[in-house]
Design a protein around this motif. Structure first.
Motif, mmCIF file in Angstrom:
data_model
loop_
_atom_site.group_PDB
_atom_site.id
_atom_site.type_symbol
_atom_site.label_atom_id
_atom_site.label_comp_id
_atom_site.label_asym_id
_atom_site.label_seq_id
_atom_site.Cartn_x
_atom_site.Cartn_y
_atom_site.Cartn_z
ATOM 1 N N GLY A 198 4.531 5.362 2.036
ATOM 2 C CA GLY A 198 5.019 6.787 1.974
ATOM 3 C C GLY A 198 6.120 7.433 2.972
ATOM 4 O O GLY A 198 6.992 8.302 2.797
ATOM 5 N N ARG B 267 -3.096 10.671 3.978
ATOM 6 C CA ARG B 267 -2.036 9.844 3.287
ATOM 7 C C ARG B 267 -2.190 10.414 1.644
ATOM 8 O O ARG B 267 -1.045 10.522 0.974
ATOM 9 C CB ARG B 267 -2.089 8.440 3.378
ATOM 10 N N ARG B 268 -3.146 10.519 1.347
ATOM 11 C CA ARG B 268 -3.494 11.305 -0.342
ATOM 12 C C ARG B 268 -2.790 12.724 -0.029
ATOM 13 O O ARG B 268 -2.216 13.052 -1.200
ATOM 14 C CB ARG B 268 -4.843 11.285 -0.523
ATOM 15 N N LYS B 269 -2.920 13.235 1.010
ATOM 16 C CA LYS B 269 -2.034 14.579 1.087
ATOM 17 C C LYS B 269 -0.588 14.646 1.447
ATOM 18 O O LYS B 269 0.022 15.568 1.378
ATOM 19 C CB LYS B 269 -2.941 15.592 2.309
ATOM 20 N N GLY B 270 -0.107 13.361 1.749
ATOM 21 C CA GLY B 270 1.351 13.203 1.889
ATOM 22 C C GLY B 270 1.612 13.548 3.167
ATOM 23 O O GLY B 270 2.688 13.474 3.623
ATOM 24 N N ARG B 271 0.660 13.448 3.991
ATOM 25 C CA ARG B 271 0.928 13.756 5.632
ATOM 26 C C ARG B 271 0.733 12.455 6.350
ATOM 27 O O ARG B 271 -0.120 11.855 7.115
ATOM 28 C CB ARG B 271 -0.233 14.611 6.204
ATOM 29 N N PHE B 272 1.901 11.536 6.250
ATOM 30 C CA PHE B 272 1.983 10.097 6.308
ATOM 31 C C PHE B 272 1.952 9.983 8.000
ATOM 32 O O PHE B 272 1.226 8.842 8.107
ATOM 33 C CB PHE B 272 3.148 9.367 5.429
#
Length: 267
Positions: free
Chosen positions: A244, A209-214
Protein backbone atom coordinates in the motif's frame (compact mmCIF):
# COMPACT_ATOMS: atom_id res chain seq x y z
CA UNK A 1 7.93 -23.95 37.35
CA UNK A 2 10.90 -22.23 35.72
CA UNK A 3 8.58 -19.59 34.23
CA UNK A 4 7.55 -18.30 37.64
CA UNK A 5 9.25 -15.44 39.42
CA UNK A 6 11.56 -16.60 42.22
CA UNK A 7 9.20 -15.57 45.02
CA UNK A 8 6.25 -17.42 43.51
CA UNK A 9 8.43 -20.46 42.82
CA UNK A 10 9.54 -20.49 46.43
CA UNK A 11 5.98 -20.19 47.75
CA UNK A 12 4.83 -23.01 45.50
CA UNK A 13 7.68 -25.28 46.59
CA UNK A 14 6.84 -24.54 50.22
CA UNK A 15 3.17 -25.34 49.59
CA UNK A 16 4.02 -28.66 47.95
CA UNK A 17 6.33 -29.58 50.84
CA UNK A 18 3.63 -28.66 53.35
CA UNK A 19 0.96 -30.75 51.66
CA UNK A 20 3.40 -33.65 51.36
CA UNK A 21 4.03 -33.47 55.09
CA UNK A 22 0.28 -33.38 55.70
CA UNK A 23 -0.41 -36.53 53.68
CA UNK A 24 2.56 -38.28 55.29
CA UNK A 25 1.21 -37.51 58.75
CA UNK A 26 -2.41 -38.28 57.81
CA UNK A 27 -2.61 -40.44 54.69
CA UNK A 28 -6.42 -40.65 54.87
CA UNK A 29 -6.86 -36.83 54.57
CA UNK A 30 -8.53 -36.30 51.14
CA UNK A 31 -8.36 -32.50 51.21
CA UNK A 32 -4.59 -32.60 51.62
CA UNK A 33 -4.22 -34.99 48.67
CA UNK A 34 -6.46 -32.74 46.55
CA UNK A 35 -4.56 -29.60 47.54
CA UNK A 36 -1.27 -31.34 46.81
CA UNK A 37 -2.64 -32.26 43.38
CA UNK A 38 -3.49 -28.61 42.69
CA UNK A 39 -0.05 -27.43 43.72
CA UNK A 40 1.70 -30.10 41.65
CA UNK A 41 -0.34 -29.14 38.60
CA UNK A 42 0.63 -25.50 39.08
CA UNK A 43 4.23 -26.69 39.23
CA UNK A 44 3.75 -28.32 35.80
CA UNK A 45 3.77 -31.86 37.18
CA UNK A 46 0.47 -33.21 35.80
CA UNK A 47 1.34 -36.87 36.28
CA UNK A 48 2.04 -36.45 39.99
CA UNK A 49 -0.99 -34.17 40.25
CA UNK A 50 -3.21 -36.84 38.71
CA UNK A 51 -2.03 -39.39 41.27
CA UNK A 52 -2.75 -37.07 44.19
CA UNK A 53 -6.24 -36.23 42.94
CA UNK A 54 -6.98 -39.91 42.31
CA UNK A 55 -5.94 -40.67 45.88
CA UNK A 56 -8.29 -37.96 47.16
CA UNK A 57 -11.14 -39.57 45.20
CA UNK A 58 -10.26 -43.02 46.50
CA UNK A 59 -10.57 -41.65 50.02
CA UNK A 60 -13.78 -39.74 49.26
CA UNK A 61 -15.60 -41.10 46.20
CA UNK A 62 -18.08 -38.21 46.10
CA UNK A 63 -15.40 -35.49 46.07
CA UNK A 64 -16.51 -33.26 43.17
CA UNK A 65 -13.60 -30.83 43.44
CA UNK A 66 -11.08 -33.66 43.24
CA UNK A 67 -12.77 -35.03 40.12
CA UNK A 68 -12.57 -31.56 38.57
CA UNK A 69 -8.91 -31.24 39.46
CA UNK A 70 -8.24 -34.74 38.15
CA UNK A 71 -9.84 -33.65 34.89
CA UNK A 72 -7.48 -30.69 34.72
CA UNK A 73 -4.45 -32.94 35.10
CA UNK A 74 -5.76 -35.42 32.55
CA UNK A 75 -6.32 -32.57 30.10
CA UNK A 76 -2.74 -31.39 30.65
CA UNK A 77 -1.59 -34.92 29.85
CA UNK A 78 -3.63 -34.97 26.65
CA UNK A 79 -5.99 -37.66 27.92
CA UNK A 80 -9.08 -35.82 26.74
CA UNK A 81 -11.67 -38.59 26.91
CA UNK A 82 -10.65 -39.39 30.47
CA UNK A 83 -10.82 -35.67 31.30
CA UNK A 84 -14.37 -35.50 29.89
CA UNK A 85 -15.37 -38.42 32.11
CA UNK A 86 -13.79 -36.80 35.17
CA UNK A 87 -15.50 -33.45 34.61
CA UNK A 88 -18.75 -35.33 34.03
CA UNK A 89 -18.31 -37.02 37.41
CA UNK A 90 -17.69 -33.65 39.06
CA UNK A 91 -20.78 -32.03 37.55
CA UNK A 92 -22.86 -35.16 38.21
CA UNK A 93 -21.98 -35.07 41.90
CA UNK A 94 -22.41 -31.29 42.09
CA UNK A 95 -24.68 -30.03 39.25
CA UNK A 96 -24.13 -26.39 40.28
CA UNK A 97 -20.34 -26.66 39.96
CA UNK A 98 -19.80 -24.00 37.31
CA UNK A 99 -16.03 -24.54 37.05
CA UNK A 100 -16.54 -28.19 36.11
CA UNK A 101 -18.98 -27.26 33.33
CA UNK A 102 -16.52 -24.64 32.06
CA UNK A 103 -13.62 -27.08 32.12
CA UNK A 104 -15.73 -29.68 30.34
CA UNK A 105 -16.41 -27.08 27.66
CA UNK A 106 -12.68 -26.53 27.25
CA UNK A 107 -12.02 -30.21 26.59
CA UNK A 108 -14.97 -30.56 24.23
CA UNK A 109 -13.72 -27.52 22.34
CA UNK A 110 -10.27 -29.11 22.07
CA UNK A 111 -11.98 -32.17 20.60
CA UNK A 112 -13.82 -29.94 18.10
CA UNK A 113 -17.17 -30.94 19.62
CA UNK A 114 -18.44 -27.40 19.37
CA UNK A 115 -22.14 -27.95 19.97
CA UNK A 116 -21.45 -29.88 23.17
CA UNK A 117 -18.91 -27.25 24.22
CA UNK A 118 -21.52 -24.51 23.79
CA UNK A 119 -23.91 -26.43 26.02
CA UNK A 120 -21.26 -26.82 28.71
CA UNK A 121 -20.27 -23.15 28.62
CA UNK A 122 -23.91 -22.06 28.71
CA UNK A 123 -24.43 -24.13 31.85
CA UNK A 124 -21.37 -22.51 33.41
CA UNK A 125 -22.50 -18.93 32.75
CA UNK A 126 -26.08 -19.72 33.80
CA UNK A 127 -24.71 -20.87 37.14
CA UNK A 128 -22.11 -18.10 37.37
CA UNK A 129 -23.11 -15.06 35.29
CA UNK A 130 -19.92 -13.32 36.44
CA UNK A 131 -17.65 -16.10 35.15
CA UNK A 132 -15.83 -14.11 32.50
CA UNK A 133 -13.57 -16.94 31.38
CA UNK A 134 -16.63 -19.02 30.44
CA UNK A 135 -18.20 -16.09 28.57
CA UNK A 136 -14.91 -15.66 26.69
CA UNK A 137 -14.67 -19.32 25.73
CA UNK A 138 -18.33 -19.40 24.73
CA UNK A 139 -17.75 -16.39 22.49
CA UNK A 140 -14.82 -18.10 20.78
CA UNK A 141 -16.85 -21.23 20.08
CA UNK A 142 -19.84 -19.26 18.82
CA UNK A 143 -17.53 -17.37 16.48
CA UNK A 144 -16.15 -20.68 15.21
CA UNK A 145 -19.71 -21.80 14.52
CA UNK A 146 -20.44 -18.59 12.61
CA UNK A 147 -22.77 -17.08 15.21
CA UNK A 148 -21.20 -13.63 15.27
CA UNK A 149 -24.09 -11.95 17.09
CA UNK A 150 -23.93 -14.52 19.87
CA UNK A 151 -20.15 -14.26 19.96
CA UNK A 152 -20.36 -10.48 20.38
CA UNK A 153 -22.76 -10.82 23.31
CA UNK A 154 -20.57 -13.39 25.03
CA UNK A 155 -17.31 -11.55 24.48
CA UNK A 156 -18.77 -8.27 25.70
CA UNK A 157 -19.82 -10.12 28.86
CA UNK A 158 -16.24 -11.39 29.16
CA UNK A 159 -14.61 -7.94 29.13
CA UNK A 160 -12.92 -6.48 32.16
CA UNK A 161 -10.27 -3.84 32.67
CA UNK A 162 -7.36 -6.28 32.81
CA UNK A 163 -7.95 -9.04 30.23
CA UNK A 164 -6.06 -8.27 27.02
CA UNK A 165 -7.10 -11.54 25.40
CA UNK A 166 -10.80 -10.77 25.80
CA UNK A 167 -10.33 -7.41 24.06
CA UNK A 168 -8.36 -9.09 21.29
CA UNK A 169 -11.06 -11.72 20.80
CA UNK A 170 -13.81 -9.09 20.71
CA UNK A 171 -11.76 -7.15 18.17
CA UNK A 172 -11.66 -10.23 15.94
CA UNK A 173 -15.43 -10.64 15.97
CA UNK A 174 -15.97 -6.94 15.31
CA UNK A 175 -13.55 -7.26 12.38
CA UNK A 176 -15.54 -10.24 11.12
CA UNK A 177 -18.76 -8.18 11.20
CA UNK A 178 -17.09 -5.33 9.28
CA UNK A 179 -16.84 -2.94 12.23
CA UNK A 180 -13.18 -2.09 11.66
CA UNK A 181 -13.19 0.99 13.86
CA UNK A 182 -14.59 -1.04 16.74
CA UNK A 183 -11.98 -3.72 16.10
CA UNK A 184 -9.18 -1.13 16.20
CA UNK A 185 -10.47 0.20 19.52
CA UNK A 186 -10.35 -3.21 21.17
CA UNK A 187 -7.05 -4.26 19.62
CA UNK A 188 -5.53 -1.05 20.96
CA UNK A 189 -6.95 -1.79 24.39
CA UNK A 190 -5.46 -5.28 24.18
CA UNK A 191 -1.93 -4.03 23.42
CA UNK A 192 -2.21 -1.35 26.10
CA UNK A 193 -3.11 -4.00 28.66
CA UNK A 194 -0.47 -6.45 27.41
CA UNK A 195 2.21 -4.83 25.24
CA UNK A 196 3.74 -8.27 24.70
CA UNK A 197 0.65 -9.78 23.05
CA UNK A 198 1.99 -10.29 19.54
CA UNK A 199 -1.34 -11.56 18.19
CA UNK A 200 -3.11 -8.32 19.08
CA UNK A 201 -0.36 -6.21 17.45
CA UNK A 202 -0.67 -8.30 14.28
CA UNK A 203 -4.47 -8.12 14.29
CA UNK A 204 -4.31 -4.37 14.77
CA UNK A 205 -1.88 -4.07 11.88
CA UNK A 206 -4.15 -6.17 9.66
CA UNK A 207 -7.16 -3.94 10.30
CA UNK A 208 -5.17 -0.71 9.97
CA UNK A 209 -3.93 -1.77 6.54
CA UNK A 210 -7.53 -2.58 5.52
CA UNK A 211 -8.39 0.99 6.54
CA UNK A 212 -5.56 2.29 4.36
CA UNK A 213 -3.53 3.42 7.36
CA UNK A 214 -0.41 1.78 6.05
CA UNK A 215 2.29 3.50 8.11
CA UNK A 216 0.47 2.60 11.34
CA UNK A 217 -0.01 -0.93 10.05
CA UNK A 218 3.72 -1.28 9.41
CA UNK A 219 4.48 -0.20 12.97
CA UNK A 220 2.00 -2.65 14.48
CA UNK A 221 3.11 -5.58 12.35
CA UNK A 222 6.77 -4.83 12.95
CA UNK A 223 6.13 -4.88 16.68
CA UNK A 224 4.32 -8.22 16.36
CA UNK A 225 7.31 -9.68 14.52
CA UNK A 226 9.74 -8.32 17.12
CA UNK A 227 7.73 -10.18 19.75
CA UNK A 228 7.17 -13.32 17.67
CA UNK A 229 9.77 -13.60 14.87
CA UNK A 230 8.11 -16.69 13.33
CA UNK A 231 4.63 -15.16 13.12
CA UNK A 232 3.72 -15.71 9.46
CA UNK A 233 0.45 -13.79 9.56
CA UNK A 234 2.21 -10.67 10.84
CA UNK A 235 4.68 -10.85 7.93
CA UNK A 236 1.76 -11.22 5.54
CA UNK A 237 -0.02 -8.15 6.93
CA UNK A 238 3.29 -6.28 6.85
CA UNK A 239 3.83 -7.15 3.19
CA UNK A 240 0.36 -5.91 2.26
CA UNK A 241 0.95 -2.67 4.17
CA UNK A 242 4.27 -2.13 2.37
CA UNK A 243 2.48 -2.74 -0.92
CA UNK A 244 0.00 0.00 0.00
CA UNK A 245 2.96 2.32 0.57
CA UNK A 246 4.37 1.29 -2.83
CA UNK A 247 7.45 -0.18 -1.16
CA UNK A 248 7.46 -3.19 -3.42
CA UNK A 249 10.82 -4.70 -2.47
CA UNK A 250 9.88 -4.64 1.20
CA UNK A 251 6.46 -6.07 0.37
CA UNK A 252 7.96 -8.97 -1.60
CA UNK A 253 10.48 -9.71 1.14
CA UNK A 254 7.78 -9.75 3.82
CA UNK A 255 5.50 -12.02 1.81
CA UNK A 256 8.41 -14.37 1.14
CA UNK A 257 9.05 -14.56 4.88
CA UNK A 258 5.37 -15.36 5.41
CA UNK A 259 5.39 -18.11 2.80
CA UNK A 260 8.61 -19.59 4.15
CA UNK A 261 7.06 -19.79 7.61
CA UNK A 262 3.63 -20.93 6.41
CA UNK A 263 2.98 -21.71 2.74
CA UNK A 264 -0.75 -21.15 3.29
CA UNK A 265 -0.37 -17.71 4.85
CA UNK A 266 -0.30 -15.46 1.79
CA UNK A 267 -3.46 -13.61 0.73
Amino acid sequence: LYRFDPQRRRRLAEAIAGYQRAVALKPDYPEAHNNLGNALREAKQPGASMQSCAQAIALRPGYAEAYNNLGNSLQDLGELEAAVASYGKASGISPEYAEAHNNLGNVLRAQDKLDEAVDAYRKAVALRPDMRVAHHSLGLVLRARGDLAGALDSLRAALDTTDANAHNSLGCVLRDTGDLDGAITHYRQAVELDPGLALAHSNLGGVLRRKGRFEEAVRSCTRAIELAPEFAEAYNHLGTAYYGLEKLDAAILSHRHAIDLDPDSAD
